[in-house]
Scaffold this motif. Structure first.
Motif, PDB file in Angstrom:
ATOM      1  N   LEU A  55      37.400  22.545  67.821  1.00  0.00           N
ATOM      2  CA  LEU A  55      37.482  23.528  68.696  1.00  0.00           C
ATOM      3  C   LEU A  55      37.336  25.443  67.330  1.00  0.00           C
ATOM      4  O   LEU A  55      37.230  26.179  68.015  1.00  0.00           O
ATOM      5  CB  LEU A  55      38.619  23.701  68.846  1.00  0.00           C
ATOM      6  N   PRO A  59      34.398  26.825  69.199  1.00  0.00           N
ATOM      7  CA  PRO A  59      35.668  27.694  70.125  1.00  0.00           C
ATOM      8  C   PRO A  59      35.164  28.188  71.612  1.00  0.00           C
ATOM      9  O   PRO A  59      34.199  28.022  72.205  1.00  0.00           O
ATOM     10  CB  PRO A  59      35.950  29.237  69.367  1.00  0.00           C
ATOM     11  N   ASN A  60      36.271  28.558  71.959  1.00  0.00           N
ATOM     12  CA  ASN A  60      36.223  28.240  74.088  1.00  0.00           C
ATOM     13  C   ASN A  60      35.108  27.646  74.659  1.00  0.00           C
ATOM     14  O   ASN A  60      34.146  27.911  75.081  1.00  0.00           O
ATOM     15  CB  ASN A  60      36.231  29.757  74.264  1.00  0.00           C
ATOM     16  N   ARG A  61      35.461  26.437  74.649  1.00  0.00           N
ATOM     17  CA  ARG A  61      34.305  25.529  74.988  1.00  0.00           C
ATOM     18  C   ARG A  61      35.116  24.665  76.217  1.00  0.00           C
ATOM     19  O   ARG A  61      36.033  24.898  76.031  1.00  0.00           O
ATOM     20  CB  ARG A  61      33.769  23.603  74.249  1.00  0.00           C
ATOM     21  N   GLU A 103      38.502  25.370  80.012  1.00  0.00           N
ATOM     22  CA  GLU A 103      37.910  25.124  78.886  1.00  0.00           C
ATOM     23  C   GLU A 103      38.900  25.373  77.981  1.00  0.00           C
ATOM     24  O   GLU A 103      40.216  25.960  78.237  1.00  0.00           O
ATOM     25  CB  GLU A 103      37.732  27.271  78.475  1.00  0.00           C
ATOM     26  N   THR A 105      40.679  26.284  73.971  1.00  0.00           N
ATOM     27  CA  THR A 105      40.753  27.310  72.433  1.00  0.00           C
ATOM     28  C   THR A 105      41.880  26.697  71.740  1.00  0.00           C
ATOM     29  O   THR A 105      42.692  27.036  72.245  1.00  0.00           O
ATOM     30  CB  THR A 105      40.382  28.182  72.805  1.00  0.00           C
TER      31      THR A 105
END
Length: 168
Positions: A55, A59-61, A103, A105
């Protein structure tokens, strides 16, 4: 670097060529044992470590993207994310444009822990490759990338996986 593998008595040349998978399996299992020992004082599993590591690079997946990338089933991923969220190492939020998606993060604490553990991982890997010349490492990496491409089934998928490593 050691000499090329010798022909083992009683094994065909083809069986000898496949020996690499036996070595991979043992290397992977023993590496995971050592990593588990590194992670134990931090009360982290290997799956949780993989999440922290990945991550920071992705990021932000969404949970689906992370599960796909790490080749984890949703149940295992959800369990690991739940524990990391509870410890304040990850944030989980609905995606604004599609509330069906979630999401994940890293938090500042998650990034800090990842940095500390990454240093220990690098030390381990440096010990493993100590004394191996760059040409041998490059050749081994090329072979493993080719096998990755073949098991993924296409160059683009393998390249996407390798690109993750190349990110800062």
């Amino acid at each position: 670097m050691s000499e090329p593998a010798r022909q083992v008595q009683g094994f065909s040349a083809e069986a000898q060529r496949l020996r690499i998978f036996y070595v991979f399996a043992h290397l992977w299992e023993r590496r995971e044992r050592v990593l588990s020992e590194i992670l134990r004082p931090y009360d982290l599993s290997l799956t949780q470590w993989r999440l922290l590591y990945t991550l920071a690079k992705l990021p932000n997946r969404t949970m689906n993207e992370v599960a796909d990338f790490l080749t984890l089933d949703r149940t295992s991923l959800t369990r690991a994310v739940d524990k990391l969220v509870a410890r304040g190492l990850l944030l989980r939020a609905e995606v604004a444009h599609d509330r069906r998606l979630t999401e994940v993060t890293l938090t500042a604490a998650g990034r800090a822990l990842r940095a500390e553990l990454l240093d220990q991982n690098v030390e381990l890997y440096e010990r493993l490759i100590e004394g191996v010349d760059d040409a041998a490492l490059d050749a081994a990496s090329d072979v493993m990338e080719l096998m990755l491409e073949r098991i993924v089934g296409h160059r683009a998928g393998a390249r996407r996986i390798m690109d993750l490593y190349d990110r800062p």
